[in-house]
Design a protein around this motif. Sequence first.
Motif, short mmCIF file in Angstrom:
data_model
loop_
_atom_site.label_atom_id
_atom_site.label_comp_id
_atom_site.label_asym_id
_atom_site.label_seq_id
_atom_site.Cartn_x
_atom_site.Cartn_y
_atom_site.Cartn_z
N LEU A 97 0.83 -1.20 0.00
CA LEU A 97 0.00 0.00 0.00
C LEU A 97 0.87 1.25 0.00
N PHE A 98 1.89 1.19 0.84
CA PHE A 98 2.81 2.32 0.96
C PHE A 98 3.43 2.65 -0.39
N SER A 158 9.31 14.04 -5.58
CA SER A 158 10.64 14.25 -6.15
C SER A 158 10.96 13.24 -7.23
N GLY A 159 11.38 13.75 -8.39
CA GLY A 159 11.71 12.87 -9.51
C GLY A 159 12.84 11.92 -9.15
N TYR A 160 13.77 12.42 -8.38
CA TYR A 160 14.92 11.61 -8.00
C TYR A 160 14.49 10.43 -7.14
N THR A 170 1.46 3.06 7.90
CA THR A 170 2.13 3.51 6.68
C THR A 170 1.53 4.80 6.16
N ARG A 194 12.78 7.89 -9.20
CA ARG A 194 13.71 7.17 -10.06
C ARG A 194 14.52 6.16 -9.24
N LEU A 195 14.90 6.57 -8.06
CA LEU A 195 15.67 5.67 -7.19
C LEU A 195 14.82 4.44 -6.84
N PHE A 205 2.40 11.24 -2.43
CA PHE A 205 2.89 12.11 -1.36
C PHE A 205 4.28 12.66 -1.65
N TRP A 206 5.03 11.89 -2.38
CA TRP A 206 6.45 12.19 -2.51
C TRP A 206 6.74 12.46 -3.96
N ASN A 236 7.86 9.88 -15.09
CA ASN A 236 8.50 8.98 -14.13
C ASN A 236 7.50 8.03 -13.51
N GLU A 276 18.46 13.63 -12.62
CA GLU A 276 17.14 13.81 -12.01
C GLU A 276 17.29 14.32 -10.57
#
Lengths: 320, 416
Positions: A23-24, A34-36, B16, A39-40, A31-32, A161, B100
């Motif tokens: 789910l997370f 950032s492209g980085y 979570t 990608r990570l 929520f998050w 992304n 990125e």
Amino acid sequence: MSKGIAMGRIDWRLHALSGAALLFLALLPRFWGSGYALRLLTLVFMWIALSGCWNLMSGYTGYIDFGPVAYFGIGCYTTAILMTRCGIPFCASIPMSALAAASIALPIGAATLRLRGAYFAIATFAFAEAMKQILLEMDRLLGIDSFGGSHGITLPLGPTNLFFYYSMFAAALATMGVTLWVEYSKFGYALRAIRQAEDTAEITGINTRAIKIRAYGTSAFLLGGIGGIYAYWITYITPQDVFSVHITVHMVIMTLLGGMGTLFGPVVGAFFLTIVEETLWARFIYAYMVLIGAIILAIVMFMPQGIMGTLKSLSRHARS
Amino acid sequence: MKQRRIRGFLVGSMVTAILATSWTGYPRGALAAEKFRIGFAVALTGIFGKAGAMVRDAYQVWARKVNGEGGILVRGNRYPVELVFYDDQSTPSTSAKLVEKLITDDRVDLLLGGYGSSQVFAASAVAEKYRYPMISGGASSNKLFERGFRYYFSTLGKATEEVKGCVDIVQAMKPRPLTAAIVGADILFTSLACEGYRKYAPPNGLRVIHYELFPLSLTDYNSMLIKVKHKAPDVLLVGSHLMVAIKTMKALKEIDFSPRLVAFSYGPTVPDFVKQLGRDAEYAVAASEWTPNLPYRGPVFGTAGEFNKLYTDLYGRAPDYVEAAASAAAVVQQIALQNLGITPPVRDRDRVGLMEELYRMDVETFYGRVRFGQDGANVAHPPVAIQIQDGRRVTVFPAEVAEAPPRLPFKPWKER
């Protein structure tokens, strides 16, 4: 406390944890942004999927495959050619890449899986290297202009992304799903029997060769699909890049770290190694390879069964 | 048991969700705005580690020079530059990830390019998506310019154009050679060089009588070159990296093969070439895009010679043309900023304007003239040829920038 209840508890916690993690991860991009970070995580999913594929074959049967990158590369090239030369959309290219990889894996598996131990490892390694050379020379040999030789193939600029995040997430889930099925099926039982005592398994009536080829083919099928996603994601592929032995090495190390022949081994290994690498490289540009090497060495020496294997035996120890 | 599982799943999911929501409040991008933060990802380890480190040094020379004067002068104020860079480990996917990171995490104002075609391919696709202009001086494969990208630029010419000087040099030879053999390693850059040779041979009156790409791992150069020797071409053109160039020269001596011209796409410009071959390096010709004695002059660094001196004083080695091209990339970006009067923090629409300005620009720099074509490659830069003469790398072509006339034909091995 009886063993049944203890097992039940572990199961319960594991289900809770997996549910939460799923789910997370599914909601995370909301929520998050950032492209980085995306990608990570996409990269983490890719490694989970790749090492999961290696685990599926080598982890469960004990046959050390040193050429899985061949099927990853075949997948990359199939998608690239279908998309750029035939105008077939990405979504249709992926299953075709998976099929292409599997259809090459079946005859190769039939030939190489007669071999055991180091011989099998060397044969698969040689096959992956041969594929690299074949793709480099193909155009010249056939007098065509499709594979691009050393020039590689440029793919169109992909979508966002988020698209690749969910694509790799799906690939990781698919690999996990197949592993879960293997873990609890008769097929998986046969694979483990091959790992522990192949000759005995054969005597008891298991057609070990057919089982091994099936596992090899399944692993290649998934690898082909992952390769296809990677090619579109990175937009440019060459034989040197996508048939690189480093990809194989990463798959092996991640699975060994996490624990061979376990469901969560590749997940833990891929996550651990990617994050540790990510944390270390920025601070110790020149020393981080040594640091990573030391960490891998320490884990292999002190936890020969990998992180998951060690946790399992620890919890077993605590219970008894 | 089943209820327990469901309860577990729900508890886990809730924890979570709470964690995930709390994450959004994380403060980001609160950075000082009085300087230009310029990011790049370049190989510092892996197979391109050495060459990548040269590109990093080239950017740092520029940053030191600019900051030494107080920063970039825009509308009467000076804004210092800060370089933010990471090691892409010579891996394309890492390079893309880092660019990125630079854009979304470090929130740099501008970007510069890395080294190696595969890495730059992956990285520039990310830059294009975010509309960040990326000027590189370390990748010149033709395909980089054939994708219809608007935000990718290179101060280098295309790989196939780089070798033009090496073929045109036959115009200085009397009698004019008539036949050419082209051989090269089958990797992206060197095979493109071979294509370039093939393209420029006919306009120079050369007939290509042998064309061969061999694997980079080839160990027996003698047999490969004996084949060529039997065809007796007047000119031997080699698509090479440093090791290929060195091995070719050694093999030529061993099989006693002396065509009237031996030219390389890369190798002789690197000091190791002369160091390893000694006297045998003489007469080798090589493609180059820049040498310190060229009569170029421009803002920031002054003349080509002054740039060379500054660089040598700082690092204890003379810059090669890739380093000069990388420093020039930073200079060109700086001039575009000044032309437009952009001050930090650079906004999205500033970067779009910057891209448009780069297409309009036509500037003289220490590296020569820079003007970008519609595909982003530098079209104004003339390819030059150097030759090893008395152990030195001497610019020999074209005549208007030559330090000395070329020593041709290539002297037969037995007469040396």
